[in-house]
Design an enzyme around this catalytic site. Structure first.
Site, short mmCIF file in Angstrom:
data_model
loop_
_atom_site.label_atom_id
_atom_site.label_comp_id
_atom_site.label_asym_id
_atom_site.label_seq_id
_atom_site.Cartn_x
_atom_site.Cartn_y
_atom_site.Cartn_z
N SER A 95 22.16 -51.24 63.49
CA SER A 95 23.13 -50.14 63.53
C SER A 95 22.99 -49.24 62.32
O SER A 95 23.13 -48.01 62.42
CB SER A 95 24.56 -50.70 63.62
OG SER A 95 24.96 -51.32 62.42
N LYS A 96 22.70 -49.82 61.16
CA LYS A 96 22.57 -49.01 59.95
C LYS A 96 21.24 -48.25 59.92
O LYS A 96 21.16 -47.14 59.37
CB LYS A 96 22.71 -49.90 58.70
CG LYS A 96 24.11 -50.49 58.53
CD LYS A 96 25.16 -49.40 58.47
CE LYS A 96 26.54 -49.94 58.19
NZ LYS A 96 27.57 -48.87 58.10
N GLY B 154 37.64 -45.53 57.08
CA GLY B 154 37.54 -46.76 56.30
C GLY B 154 38.17 -46.64 54.93
O GLY B 154 37.79 -47.33 53.98
N ALA B 155 39.18 -45.78 54.83
CA ALA B 155 39.78 -45.47 53.52
C ALA B 155 40.77 -46.52 53.04
O ALA B 155 41.35 -46.38 51.97
CB ALA B 155 40.48 -44.11 53.58
N SER B 156 40.97 -47.57 53.81
CA SER B 156 41.97 -48.57 53.43
C SER B 156 41.42 -49.64 52.49
O SER B 156 42.19 -50.44 51.96
CB SER B 156 42.54 -49.24 54.69
OG SER B 156 41.50 -49.90 55.41
N SER B 157 40.09 -49.66 52.28
CA SER B 157 39.53 -50.71 51.42
C SER B 157 38.12 -50.34 50.98
O SER B 157 37.51 -49.39 51.49
CB SER B 157 39.49 -52.05 52.17
OG SER B 157 38.63 -51.96 53.30
N TYR C 26 23.72 -55.76 62.71
CA TYR C 26 24.19 -54.89 61.63
C TYR C 26 23.04 -54.05 61.08
O TYR C 26 23.17 -52.83 60.90
CB TYR C 26 24.81 -55.74 60.53
CG TYR C 26 25.29 -54.95 59.33
CD1 TYR C 26 26.50 -54.26 59.38
CD2 TYR C 26 24.55 -54.90 58.15
CE1 TYR C 26 26.95 -53.53 58.29
CE2 TYR C 26 24.99 -54.19 57.05
CZ TYR C 26 26.19 -53.50 57.13
OH TYR C 26 26.63 -52.78 56.05
N CYS C 27 21.88 -54.69 60.82
CA CYS C 27 20.72 -53.95 60.31
C CYS C 27 20.32 -52.84 61.28
O CYS C 27 20.02 -51.72 60.87
CB CYS C 27 19.55 -54.91 60.11
SG CYS C 27 19.77 -56.11 58.78
#
Length: 246
Positions: free
Chosen positions: A153-154, A10-13, A150-151
């Site tokens: 998965s985190k 995820g280094a693009s942003s 999302y919750c």
């Protein structure tokens, strides 16, 4: 951190990009990972130092992660650290949820993390003493309508990291999570997904210290990666401007 080599997804942003820039300033050699090579080149142009490399890869291709990571290390040398910052955020009410719709989100947010950790722990890939930082979220600790997948998965990331920390400690591999609140980059993303100004203002007001920046989270990641975090494993460092203090 001088001379260490860290791979960042995820280094693009956003947080991944901010972490790459900070680690470069601290003397690291960084392996930049995201799907878009063009966007990774933008990140690389913002970084100081030499020895940074770009490796475009789609983490949704779970079965290929281990072979791909071996190829990366064959050309760069062993890794001292891994930061899994890549992730998918989606707003969808439960009444519309279907398992097939959740698959892309869980693949990148959770299953890719598991595959990366499983591959990273092998002595042919990592340095003798190394560590991992996975990206969780305050959404794993508090609820918010419309983001149940999302919750989940985190939250799974945190549970996984606690168990993995116990298993990997004997191999001298530390693993921790960082759970950020909303930072400006994330709010910009949410704004593109139909949150109005009033809703965005309410999110900001729920952070006693206001919204943070991606750099605030990058600082926490660097703290855990460096010798400053040498006696920390299996924990989640919350960086949220007081969001979860309510």
């Amino acid at each position: 951190m001088t001379g260490r080599r860290v791979l960042i997804t995820g280094a693009s942003s956003g947080i991944g990009q901010a972490t790459a820039i900070l680690l470069a300033e601290l003397g690291c050699q960084v392996v930049l990972v995201a799907r878009s090579e063009e966007r990774l080149r933008v990140t690389r142009a913002l970084m100081t130092g030499n020895g940074h490399v770009i490796r475009a890869f789609d983490l949704a291709n779970l079965e290929a992660i281990e072979c791909w990571l071996k190829e990366v290390v064959a050309s760069t040398g062993s890794l001292d650290g891994l930061v899994h910052s890549a992730g998918i955020h989606r707003t969808l009410p439960i009444r519309f949820e279907k398992p097939a719709m959740d698959d892309p989100l869980w693949r990148v947010n959770y299953f890719a993390a598991v595959a990366l950790v499983a591959a990273f722990r092998k002595p042919t890939i990592r340095a003798a003493e190394s560590n991992i930082v996975l990206m969780s979220s305050v959404m794993s600790m508090v609820g918010q309508p419309g983001v149940s997948a999302y919750c989940g998965s985190k939250g799974a990331i945190q549970s996984f990291s606690r168990a993995a920390a116990l298993e990997l400690a004997r191999e001298k591999v530390r693993i921790n999570c960082v759970a950020p609140g909303f930072v400006h980059a994330m709010v910009s993303f949410e704004n593109q997904n139909a949150l109005n100004d009033e809703q965005l203002k309410a999110i900001e007001n729920y952070h006693p210290l206001g919204l943070g920046n991606a750099q605030d989270v990058a600082n926490a990641i660097a703290f855990l990666l460096a010798a400053t975090g040498r006696w920390i494993t299996g924990t989640t460092l919350v960086v949220d401007g007081g969001y979860t203090a309510h």
